[in-house]
Design an enzyme around this catalytic site. Structure first.
Site, PDB file in Angstrom:
ATOM      1  N   ASN A   1       0.874  -1.176   0.000  1.00  0.00           N
ATOM      2  CA  ASN A   1       0.000   0.000   0.000  1.00  0.00           C
ATOM      3  C   ASN A   1       0.910   1.225   0.000  1.00  0.00           C
ATOM      4  O   ASN A   1       1.462   1.594   1.030  1.00  0.00           O
ATOM      5  CB  ASN A   1      -0.884  -0.030   1.258  1.00  0.00           C
ATOM      6  CG  ASN A   1      -1.726   1.220   1.410  1.00  0.00           C
ATOM      7  OD1 ASN A   1      -1.810   2.032   0.486  1.00  0.00           O
ATOM      8  ND2 ASN A   1      -2.359   1.369   2.564  1.00  0.00           N
TER       9      ASN A   1
ATOM     10  N   LYS B   1       0.180   4.245  -0.355  1.00  0.00           N
ATOM     11  CA  LYS B   1      -0.449   5.459   0.212  1.00  0.00           C
ATOM     12  C   LYS B   1      -0.152   6.659  -0.704  1.00  0.00           C
ATOM     13  O   LYS B   1      -0.067   6.499  -1.918  1.00  0.00           O
ATOM     14  CB  LYS B   1       0.015   5.677   1.654  1.00  0.00           C
ATOM     15  CG  LYS B   1      -0.203   4.414   2.494  1.00  0.00           C
ATOM     16  CD  LYS B   1      -0.066   4.639   3.960  1.00  0.00           C
ATOM     17  CE  LYS B   1      -0.299   3.329   4.692  1.00  0.00           C
ATOM     18  NZ  LYS B   1      -0.267   3.465   6.141  1.00  0.00           N
TER      19      LYS B   1
ATOM     20  N   HIS C   1      -9.602   1.183   4.783  1.00  0.00           N
ATOM     21  CA  HIS C   1      -8.320   1.381   5.481  1.00  0.00           C
ATOM     22  C   HIS C   1      -8.524   2.350   6.640  1.00  0.00           C
ATOM     23  O   HIS C   1      -9.342   3.273   6.550  1.00  0.00           O
ATOM     24  CB  HIS C   1      -7.281   1.933   4.499  1.00  0.00           C
ATOM     25  CG  HIS C   1      -5.918   1.972   5.088  1.00  0.00           C
ATOM     26  ND1 HIS C   1      -5.503   3.009   5.891  1.00  0.00           N
ATOM     27  CD2 HIS C   1      -4.892   1.083   5.036  1.00  0.00           C
ATOM     28  CE1 HIS C   1      -4.271   2.758   6.296  1.00  0.00           C
ATOM     29  NE2 HIS C   1      -3.872   1.602   5.794  1.00  0.00           N
TER      30      HIS C   1
ATOM     31  N   GLU D   1      -6.960   4.837   7.617  1.00  0.00           N
ATOM     32  CA  GLU D   1      -6.827   6.262   7.268  1.00  0.00           C
ATOM     33  C   GLU D   1      -8.102   6.779   6.597  1.00  0.00           C
ATOM     34  O   GLU D   1      -8.485   7.934   6.781  1.00  0.00           O
ATOM     35  CB  GLU D   1      -5.577   6.472   6.400  1.00  0.00           C
ATOM     36  CG  GLU D   1      -4.313   6.354   7.251  1.00  0.00           C
ATOM     37  CD  GLU D   1      -3.121   5.727   6.561  1.00  0.00           C
ATOM     38  OE1 GLU D   1      -3.048   5.721   5.322  1.00  0.00           O
ATOM     39  OE2 GLU D   1      -2.233   5.223   7.292  1.00  0.00           O
TER      40      GLU D   1
ATOM     41  N   GLU E   1      -5.664  -4.848  10.671  1.00  0.00           N
ATOM     42  CA  GLU E   1      -4.657  -3.803  10.880  1.00  0.00           C
ATOM     43  C   GLU E   1      -4.980  -3.049  12.165  1.00  0.00           C
ATOM     44  O   GLU E   1      -5.804  -2.121  12.158  1.00  0.00           O
ATOM     45  CB  GLU E   1      -4.671  -2.811   9.713  1.00  0.00           C
ATOM     46  CG  GLU E   1      -4.266  -3.425   8.395  1.00  0.00           C
ATOM     47  CD  GLU E   1      -3.671  -2.388   7.455  1.00  0.00           C
ATOM     48  OE1 GLU E   1      -2.528  -2.590   7.043  1.00  0.00           O
ATOM     49  OE2 GLU E   1      -4.328  -1.374   7.177  1.00  0.00           O
TER      50      GLU E   1
ATOM     51  N   GLY F   1       2.069   2.510  10.723  1.00  0.00           N
ATOM     52  CA  GLY F   1       2.998   3.618  10.524  1.00  0.00           C
ATOM     53  C   GLY F   1       3.662   4.099  11.803  1.00  0.00           C
ATOM     54  O   GLY F   1       4.258   5.168  11.835  1.00  0.00           O
TER      55      GLY F   1
ATOM     56  N   SER G   1       3.127  -1.902  10.438  1.00  0.00           N
ATOM     57  CA  SER G   1       4.571  -1.915  10.679  1.00  0.00           C
ATOM     58  C   SER G   1       5.233  -3.268  10.415  1.00  0.00           C
ATOM     59  O   SER G   1       6.185  -3.647  11.092  1.00  0.00           O
ATOM     60  CB  SER G   1       4.880  -1.420  12.092  1.00  0.00           C
ATOM     61  OG  SER G   1       4.428  -0.080  12.250  1.00  0.00           O
TER      62      SER G   1
HETATM   63  P1  PGA Z   1       2.635   0.461   7.686  1.00  0.00           P
HETATM   64  O1  PGA Z   1       1.183   0.630   7.000  1.00  0.00           O
HETATM   65  O2  PGA Z   1       3.187  -0.837   7.167  1.00  0.00           O
HETATM   66  O3  PGA Z   1       3.413   1.653   7.239  1.00  0.00           O
HETATM   67  O4  PGA Z   1       2.393   0.418   9.164  1.00  0.00           O
HETATM   68  C1  PGA Z   1       0.340  -0.462   6.823  1.00  0.00           C
HETATM   69  C2  PGA Z   1      -0.969  -0.019   6.240  1.00  0.00           C
HETATM   70  O5  PGA Z   1      -1.426   1.078   6.578  1.00  0.00           O
HETATM   71  O6  PGA Z   1      -1.579  -0.725   5.429  1.00  0.00           O
END
Ligand code: PGA
Length: 251
Positions: free
Chosen positions: A9, A11, A95, A97, A168, A174, A213
Site C-alpha cells: 500500500n 499510500k 483502510h 486512514e 490492521e 505507521g 509496521s
Molecule cells: P505500515 O502501513 O506498514 O506503514 O504500518 C500499513 C498499512 O497502513 O496498510
C-alpha cells in the site's frame, strides 16, 4: 490451502521516476514465489504502473473504490469499471486512514465491498481497533462490528467469500509498533471463529492478511502464524529490498 498474499500500500507516495525504479526493482528481484504479490499505487500512477507490470506476476490494486459500480456524480472517486479497465484486480477498502481521517463509516465501507465484488475487483477489506479500544478490552467487539457491517447485507457471506480481510490494529500502522505474532494470531483466530458462526467454509477459506509496521525483520515471525495469510505493507513497500524480503518470507 490459502495462498499467501503480500500487498504493498504505497499510500500518497511516489513520483514519476520513483515508481519506475520501484517496479523495476520488484520485477527484477522477485523470482519464484508461492505468494501473490500486489502493489497499490496512488490512483494517478495506476496507468503507468499497469504498463510497467505487463507480463509480470505482480498484480495491480487501488487504494479505494467507489460504492457506485459504473459512473456518476461522485467527485474524487473511482469506480470498479474504471479500475478494471486499467488492470486493477484488487482494491483496499476501509483502510484506517479512510475511516479515521476521512470519516468513512462501516455502512459506506460495506457498500464499497459490495460494489467491488460486483465489479470483479477483489476487496482487501481492512478492519482493526484503535489503541484505546484495545486498552479498554473491546478489540473483539470492534472487529465483530466491522465484519457485521458486511455480514448483515443480504449476500454478506457470499461477498466475504470473494474478499480478502486485512487485520490492521490502528495503533500499529505507521508507528513502528507491531502487534506481536501472538497478538495478531489471536485476532485472526477470533475473526475466523466469528465468521464460522455464519459459515464454516467461509471461515476456513477466507484469506486474512496482517498489516501494521510489517518489515523485513519481523515478517517471517508474523507471516508464519497459522491464521496469518500474508501482509498489507505500507512503509516497507516503498523500499525494494524490504518489500522483496517480506515477499520471500510469505512465499
Ligand atoms: P505500515 O502501513 O506498514 O506503514 O504500518 C500499513 C498499512 O497502513 O496498510
Amino acid at each position: 490451502m490459502r495462498r499467501p498474499l503480500v500487498a504493498g500500500n504505497w499510500k500518497m507516495n511516489g513520483t514519476r521516476e520513483g515508481v519506475v525504479a520501484l517496479i523495476e526493482g520488484i520485477k527484477a528481484g522477485l523470482g519464484d514465489t508461492n505468494a501473490d504479490v500486489l502493489v497499490c499505487p496512488p490512483a494517478i500512477f495506476i496507468d503507468s504502473v499497469g504498463s510497467l507490470l505487463e507480463g509480470s506476476q505482480v498484480k495491480l490494486g487501488a487504494q479505494n473504490i467507489c460504492q457506485e459500480a459504473e459512473s456518476g456524480a461522485y467527485t474524487g472517486e473511482l469506480s470498479a469499471a474504471m479500475l478494471t479497465e486499467f488492470g486493477c484486480s484488487y482494491a483496499i477498502i476501509g483502510h484506517s486512514e479512510r475511516r479515521h481521517v476521512y470519516g468513512e463509516a462501516d455502512k459506506l465501507v460495506a457498500e464499497r465491498v459490495a460494489a467491488a465484488v460486483s465489479g470483479n475487483v477483489t476487496p482487501i477489506f481492512c478492519i482493526g481497533e484503535l489503541l484505546e479500544e484495545r486498552e479498554k478490552g473491546t478489540t473483539e467487539q470492534v472487529i465483530a462490528q466491522q465484519l457485521d457491517a458486511v455480514l448483515k447485507l443480504d449476500n454478506g457471506v457470499a461477498l466475504l467469500k470473494e474478499t480478502v480481510l486485512a487485520y490492521e490494529p490502528v495503533w500499529a500502522i505507521g508507528t513502528g509498533k507491531t502487534a506481536s505474532p501472538e497478538q495478531a494470531q489471536a485476532v485472526h483466530a477470533f475473526i475466523r471463529s466469528h465468521l464460522a458462526k455464519q459459515d464454516e467454509a467461509l471461515a476456513v477459506g477466507i484469506k486474512i492478511i496482517y498489516g501494521g509496521s510489517v518489515n523485513a525483520a519481523n515478517a517471517e515471525n508474523l507471516l508464519g502464524m497459522p491464521d496469518i495469510d500474508g501482509g498489507l505493507i505500507g512503509g516497507a513497500s516503498l523500499k525494494v529490498n524490504d518489500f522483496l524480503a517480506i515477499c520471500k518470507a510469505a512465499g
